[in-house]
Design a protein around this motif. Structure first.
Motif, short mmCIF file in Angstrom:
data_model
loop_
_atom_site.label_atom_id
_atom_site.label_comp_id
_atom_site.label_asym_id
_atom_site.label_seq_id
_atom_site.Cartn_x
_atom_site.Cartn_y
_atom_site.Cartn_z
N ARG A 151 0.83 -1.20 0.00
CA ARG A 151 0.00 0.00 0.00
C ARG A 151 0.86 1.25 0.00
N ARG A 152 1.94 1.22 0.85
CA ARG A 152 2.83 2.38 0.91
C ARG A 152 3.55 2.59 -0.42
N GLU A 153 3.96 1.46 -1.01
CA GLU A 153 4.63 1.59 -2.31
C GLU A 153 3.68 2.15 -3.36
N GLU A 154 2.44 1.70 -3.30
CA GLU A 154 1.45 2.23 -4.26
C GLU A 154 1.21 3.72 -4.03
N GLU A 155 1.09 4.11 -2.73
CA GLU A 155 0.90 5.53 -2.44
C GLU A 155 2.11 6.34 -2.89
N LEU A 156 3.30 5.78 -2.62
CA LEU A 156 4.52 6.47 -3.03
C LEU A 156 4.58 6.63 -4.56
N ASN A 157 4.25 5.53 -5.23
CA ASN A 157 4.25 5.59 -6.70
C ASN A 157 3.21 6.59 -7.20
N LYS A 158 2.04 6.59 -6.50
CA LYS A 158 0.99 7.52 -6.92
C LYS A 158 1.42 8.96 -6.72
N LEU A 159 2.03 9.23 -5.52
CA LEU A 159 2.52 10.59 -5.25
C LEU A 159 3.63 10.96 -6.22
N THR A 160 4.49 10.00 -6.52
CA THR A 160 5.57 10.28 -7.46
C THR A 160 5.00 10.63 -8.83
N ASP A 161 4.02 9.86 -9.25
CA ASP A 161 3.40 10.14 -10.56
C ASP A 161 2.73 11.49 -10.56
N GLU A 162 2.02 11.81 -9.44
CA GLU A 162 1.36 13.10 -9.35
C GLU A 162 2.38 14.23 -9.36
N TYR A 163 3.49 14.03 -8.65
CA TYR A 163 4.54 15.05 -8.62
C TYR A 163 5.10 15.30 -10.00
N TRP A 164 5.43 14.26 -10.71
CA TRP A 164 6.00 14.44 -12.06
C TRP A 164 4.98 14.99 -13.03
N GLU A 165 3.69 14.59 -12.78
CA GLU A 165 2.66 15.19 -13.63
C GLU A 165 2.56 16.70 -13.39
N THR A 166 2.62 17.08 -12.10
CA THR A 166 2.57 18.53 -11.77
C THR A 166 3.78 19.26 -12.35
N VAL A 167 4.95 18.64 -12.17
CA VAL A 167 6.17 19.25 -12.73
C VAL A 167 6.06 19.40 -14.23
N GLN A 168 5.56 18.34 -14.88
CA GLN A 168 5.43 18.38 -16.32
C GLN A 168 4.44 19.45 -16.75
N ALA A 169 3.36 19.55 -15.96
CA ALA A 169 2.35 20.58 -16.30
C ALA A 169 2.94 21.99 -16.16
N GLU A 170 3.71 22.20 -15.09
CA GLU A 170 4.34 23.52 -14.90
C GLU A 170 5.34 23.79 -16.01
N VAL A 171 6.10 22.75 -16.39
CA VAL A 171 7.06 22.93 -17.48
C VAL A 171 6.35 23.32 -18.77
N ASP A 172 5.26 22.58 -19.01
CA ASP A 172 4.50 22.88 -20.24
C ASP A 172 3.94 24.29 -20.19
N THR A 173 3.46 24.70 -19.02
CA THR A 173 2.88 26.06 -18.88
C THR A 173 3.95 27.13 -19.11
N SER A 174 5.11 26.89 -18.52
CA SER A 174 6.21 27.88 -18.72
C SER A 174 6.66 27.94 -20.16
N VAL A 175 6.68 26.83 -20.84
CA VAL A 175 7.08 26.82 -22.27
C VAL A 175 6.07 27.60 -23.10
N VAL A 176 4.79 27.38 -22.78
CA VAL A 176 3.73 28.09 -23.55
C VAL A 176 3.84 29.59 -23.32
N SER A 177 4.06 29.95 -22.08
CA SER A 177 4.19 31.39 -21.77
C SER A 177 5.38 31.99 -22.49
N ALA A 178 6.48 31.27 -22.50
CA ALA A 178 7.69 31.78 -23.18
C ALA A 178 7.46 31.91 -24.68
#
Length: 616
Positions: free
Chosen positions: A583-610
Motif C-alpha cells: 500500500r505504501r509503495e502504491e501511495e509512493l508511486n501515486k505521489l511520485t506520478d502526481e509530482y511528475w505530472e505537476t512538474v510536467q504541467a508547470e514545465v508545459d505552462t512555462s514553455v507556452v508562456s515563453a
C-alpha cells in the motif's frame, strides 16, 4: 614241553629287614661328554603331539523291529444246554448245575485245569527292579513338612507371598522336565505331509485326533487326504482313519457328544465325522456357501443339542453352522472394523479362534492375519460386531487362548513373542523376550495358572513359568528338525506337539509343571493369589504408562495446535506487513506520478508562456 623249577627258601634266610635313613648326597659317577660326539649334536625343533587317553566312541542308532498289534473281541452268547433243560427257566438251570458239580469227572477236570492256569498266572509275578516301594512315605513326610511350613513360620508368624514364591521357585528349579513318551509317525511315507491341527478326546485323554495337509497349505496332486485318530498306547498304527474329500486343516472333538468330530478343509468346506459310523464323513458343507480360503480354525459352540459350530478363515468370514444342515450357514458375519476410533478399519482375516463358555457364550476371541487380536460379540446390536481390538504383534497371530483361571487375561502367540493381554487395555500387560526364530503356536496349562507353552519354527518346545522367570523359559526341549506347527495339552499332564514332517510328539510333564502328585491334582490357591497380584500390578503399571502416553499425546497435540496458531498469526502478520508495504509503495508511486505530472504541467505552462512572449 614246559619245564618248571621252584626255588625254596626259608624265612630266616631272607636276611634282616632293611632300614632306611636320610643321608647327604654323594657322587658315584661323573661322566663328562665327549667333545667329538658333542660337536655332532643337532637340536631338533619343538614338536607337539596330542595323545588321547580316553577311547574313541562312536554314536550308533538301532531301530528295533516294529510289531503290529491288533484288537480282537469275542461275543459270548448263552448256549450248550441239553435239550431237556430250558435256558429261560432258572430253576431247571440250577438243578442241572448242581447235578454236574457233583460229578467226579467234573471235579477232576476242574482241578487239572486250575493247575495249568495257576502255573501260567505265577509266570507273571515278576519283580520290578525299578519300582520305588517307599515313595508314599517320603511324599507324606514332605507334605507334612510343607504343610507345617506354610501354616506358620518360626515365632508364630504367617508366611508372606515372598515365602510362597520362593517355595514355588525351589520346586521348579529342582525337577522341571518334559519327557517324550512316544512319537506318532505319519502313515503316508511317499509324500511329506504336515500336521495342521490336534484335538484330544475330551474325557479319557487316550485318543488324539490329528489332521494332516500339505506343508504351507500348498496344493499337491495325488496327495493322501486321510487324517487319523491315534491311541496313545499304540504308536505303530492309527486306531481310525478319517477320510475327507479335501485335506483337513483343523479338527475338533465335540466336548459333549465325543464320537462326533468337526473338521475344516483346505478347500474351505466343513466335514462331520462320527466314529460310530466308520471312517467316511457323515455330512459336509457345499463349496458355494463355504469359505473361499482354507479353514484355519473351527470350534463347537454352546447350544441345546450340541450341534452348532463356528469357523473362520483368512477370507474375513465368520460362519456359524448347524451340523444337521450343512448346506448353508445359518449366520454369516464379516470380521470387519468400520469405526475409526479402534485403530484399524477394514476386513481382517481370521487365523486363530478361542471360545470359552465360562467367560461368555456369545463372545469369541480371534487372532487375525493383520496381527490384531479382537473380541467378536455375536449378539451385539451394533453393526460392527468387533467390540475391542488389541495391538502389538508385527505379523499374523497363530494362537489365542484365555487363561483358565483368570478369564479377563488371554495369551496371544505370533511373530517372535508371546504376549499376555488384559481386556481393559489395548497394549500387552506382559510379554516374552524377542526370540531368534518365529513362534508358531502356544497355549495355557489347565492345571497351573502361571505356566504356558510355546512352539517355535526351529522345532523347540518352550515351557514358561512366570512365577519363576519372565525372561527365559523354564524348560526348552528340541523335539524335531522341522517346525512345530501346533500344540495341545490334556489335563495339564500330557502334551502333544505336531511337526511339519508329519510327526506328533507325545510328552509327559514333571510333577512341578503339571501339579500332579501320585496321580492326584494339587490345589493352586497360593499360586493363583501370587499370579493375580503380579498381573494386577503389571496392569496398574500399564494403565499408568497408558495415561502418561495419553497425556503426552494431548500435550503434543496442544503444542502442535499452539504452534500452528502461532504460525498462522505469523503468517497473518507477515501478510499484513506485506500488504502495508505494498500500500505504501502504491501511495509512493501515486505521489511520485502526481509530482511528475505537476512538474510536467508547470514545465508545459512555462514553455507556452515563453512562446507567447516571444511571439509578442
Amino acid at each position: 614241553m614246559e619245564i618248571i623249577y621252584e626255588y625254596k627258601k626259608k624265612r630266616r634266610q631272607f636276611g634282616r629287614k632293611p632300614q632306611f635313613s636320610p643321608t647327604e648326597p654323594t657322587t658315584l659317577i661323573d661322566s663328562k661328554p665327549t667333545p667329538q660326539i658333542a660337536k655332532q649334536f643337532v637340536p631338533l625343533n619343538p614338536l607337539n603331539v596330542g595323545v588321547q587317553s580316553m577311547p574313541e566312541c562312536a554314536a550308533k542308532e538301532v531301530n528295533t523291529a516294529v510289531k503290529d498289534f491288533g484288537e480282537r473281541g469275542m461275543c459270548h452268547l448263552e448256549g450248550g444246554w441239553p435239550q431237556d433243560v430250558n435256558p429261560t427257566k432258572i430253576d431247571q438251570k440250577q438243578r442241572y448245575q448242581r447235578r454236574v458239580e457233583k460229578d467226579t469227572e467234573y471235579v477232576e477236570t476242574l482241578r487239572s485245569m486250575s493247575d495249568i492256569s495257576d502255573h501260567y498266572v505265577k509266570q507273571n509275578n515278576a519283580l520290578d527292579i525299578y519300582e520305588t516301594y517307599f515313595s508314599n512315605k517320603k511324599d507324606k513326610d514332605s507334605k507334612k513338612g510343607a504343610k507345617g511350613r506354610s501354616a506358620a513360620a518360626p515365632g508364630g508368624k504367617k508366611t508372606s507371598n515372598i515365602d510362597e514364591v520362593q517355595s514355588v521357585v525351589k520346586l521348579c528349579t529342582e525337577s522341571s522336565a518334559a519327557t517324550v513318551l512316544t512319537v506318532f509317525k505319519d502313515v503316508e511315507q511317499k509324500q511329506r505331509r504336515s500336521v495342521s491341527s490336534l484335538s484330544w478326546h475330551p474325557t479319557d485323554g487316550k485318543k488324539l485326533a490329528v489332521s494332516y495337509c500339505a506343508p504351507q497349505y500348498e496344493q499337491v496332486e495325488n496327495m493322501n487326504m486321510n487324517s487319523y485318530i491315534w491311541d496313545v498306547h499304540n504308536p505303530n498304527k492309527p486306531e481310525l482313519a478319517l477320510i475327507p474329500m479335501s485335506p483337513l486343516t483343523c479338527i475338533e472333538y465335540n466336548p459333549k457328544e465325543t464320537p462326533l468330530l468337526i473338521g475344516g478343509a483346505h478347500n474351505g468346506t466343513l466335514f462331520v465325522f462320527d466314529t460310530r459310523r466308520g471312517s467316511h464323513s457323515v455330512d459336509y458343507s457345499h463349496m458355494e456357501n463355504s469359505h473361499n480360503d482354507p479353514v484355519y480354525s473351527v470350534s463347537w459352540i454352546q447350544s441345546k443339542l450340541n450341534n452348532e459350530v463356528v469357523s473362520i478363515s483368512i477370507d474375513g468370514k465368520m460362519l456359524f453352522w448347524d451340523i444337521r444342515n450343512l448346506g448353508k450357514p445359518f449366520e454369516e458375519y464379516n470380521l470387519e472394523i468400520t469405526a475409526a476410533n479402534k485403530g484399524y478399519t477394514g476386513l481382517m482375516g481370521g487365523m486363530a479362534l478361542n471360545y470359552d463358555t465360562s467367560y461368555s457364550t456369545s463372545k469369541f476371541l480371534v487372532g487375525t492375519e493383520q496381527g490384531i487380536a479382537c473380541i467378536f460379540n455375536r449378539k451385539s446390536k451394533k453393526q460392527d460386531k468387533v467390540e475391542k481390538t488389541y495391538f502389538g504383534h508385527h505379523g499374523p497371530i497363530y494362537a489365542v487362548q484365555r487363561n483358565l483361571f483368570f478369564n479377563k487375561y488371554f495369551l496371544s502367540v505370533g511373530d517372535w513373542t508371546a504376549r499376555i493381554y488384559s481386556e481393559e487395555l489395548k497394549t500387552p500387560v506382559m510379554e516374552t523376550r524377542y526370540d531368534s526364530t518365529y513362534l508358531t503356536s502356544g497355549c495355557w496349562s489347565p492345571s497351573r495358572p502361571a505356566v504356558f507353552f510355546t512352539t517355535k519354527q526351529n522345532g523347540e518346545l518352550d515351557v514358561w513359568d512366570y512365577l519363576y522367570n519372565q525372561d527365559r523359559p523354564l524348560v526348552s526341549v528340541k523335539l524335531s528338525d522341522y517346525a512345530l506347527n501346533t500344540i495341545k495339552v490334556f489335563d495339564g499332564r500330557y502334551l502333544a506337539c505336531g511337526a511339519a514332517d508329519g510327526s506328533v510328539h507325545y510328552l509327559e510333564l514333571s510333577s512341578d509343571l503339571s501339579n500332579y502328585v501320585d496321580g492326584e491334582r494339587q490345589p493352586v490357591d497360593s499360586e493363583k493369589r501370587i499370579l493375580e497380584a503380579m498381573l494386577e500390578r503389571e496392569l496398574q503399571r500399564e494403565r499408568t504408562l497408558e495415561a502418561d502416553r495419553i497425556k503426552r499425546e494431548k500435550d503434543r497435540k496442544r503444542d502442535e495446535a499452539q504452534e500452528q496458531e502461532k504460525l498462522k498469526k505469523q503468517e497473518a502478520n507477515t501478510q499484513h506487513e506485506q500488504e502495508e508495504k505494498m500500500r505504501r509503495e502504491e501511495e509512493l508511486n501515486k505521489l511520485t506520478d502526481e509530482y511528475w505530472e505537476t512538474v510536467q504541467a508547470e514545465v508545459d505552462t512555462s514553455v507556452v508562456s515563453a512562446t507567447e512572449e516571444t511571439t509578442d
